[in-house]
Design an enzyme around this catalytic site. Structure first.
Site, PDB file in Angstrom:
ATOM      1  N   PHE A 110       0.747  -1.156  -0.003  1.00  0.00           N
ATOM      2  CA  PHE A 110       0.121  -0.060   0.102  1.00  0.00           C
ATOM      3  C   PHE A 110       0.833   1.257  -0.014  1.00  0.00           C
ATOM      4  CE2 PHE A 110      -1.565   3.607   2.612  1.00  0.00           C
ATOM      5  CZ  PHE A 110      -2.955   3.569   1.864  1.00  0.00           C
ATOM      6  N   HIS A 111       0.699   2.175  -0.955  1.00  0.00           N
ATOM      7  CA  HIS A 111       1.235   3.410  -0.989  1.00  0.00           C
ATOM      8  C   HIS A 111       0.551   4.534  -1.387  1.00  0.00           C
ATOM      9  CE1 HIS A 111       2.159   1.285  -4.858  1.00  0.00           C
ATOM     10  NE2 HIS A 111       2.289   2.702  -5.366  1.00  0.00           N
TER      11      HIS A 111
END
Ligand SMILES: [Zn+2]
Length: 167
Positions: free
Chosen positions: A120-121
């Protein structure tokens, strides 16, 4: 027989440039390994901020958890709070440093989204009133090109200074 893997979009390589052969690029950055280009500018306990190696615009940052999370629904409530806090700090840093006219903020999630990294980013992409185009270059406009190593040092300083001011 049609095999389901035929429908999985290719994850090989970035749109531009070669991808390091590691399980997770962002986990490598968290662990500060030399297998990846390290563009870290700031970190708190649950999150890290890094320059994007292939920026869409000057000042393009990524914020991601220091633990490997793929689904945003797996973030714990206290991580969501921390994410918002670090996002606000990063927006302040970019506003102060680059004076953008706006931002695109968001994440790509899942195979069909165009995400090339499963960890996740969150992308913070500053937008400028006159993003340079071909006609600007012909007209002799100044192109913003910054040395990433200088940029990292300077953005780090901005983070530390603003963090101090806000606490
Ligand atoms: Zn990871």
């Amino acid at each position: 027989m049609i095999r389901s893997h035929l429908f999985v979009p290719s994850k090989r390589g970035y749109a531009r440039g070669e991808r390091p052969k590691v399980d997770c690029i962002l986990c490598e950055i968290v662990a500060q390994r030399d297998t990846v280009t390290r563009l870290e500018v700031y970190r708190t306990e649950p999150f890290l901020v890094s320059l994007n190696i292939h920026p869409y615009t000057t000042g393009h940052l990524m914020i991601f958890p220091t633990r490997h999370v793929e689904d945003p629904r797996d973030l714990k409530p206290k991580e969501v709070t921390a994410l918002h806090k670090i996002q606000c700090l990063a927006l302040d840093v970019l506003t102060q440093r680059y004076r953008p006219a706006g931002f695109n903020v968001g994440y790509n999630y899942g195979d069909a989204s165009g995400a090339s990294i499963s960890h996740f980013h969150l992308h913070l992409v500053p937008r400028y009133p006159r993003e340079i185009g071909f006609m600007d270059i012909l007209g002799g406009a100044k192109i913003m090109v910054e040395d990433p190593s200088e940029m990292i040092a300077e953005i780090r300083q901005h983070f530390l200074r603003l963090e101090k001011e806000q606490n």
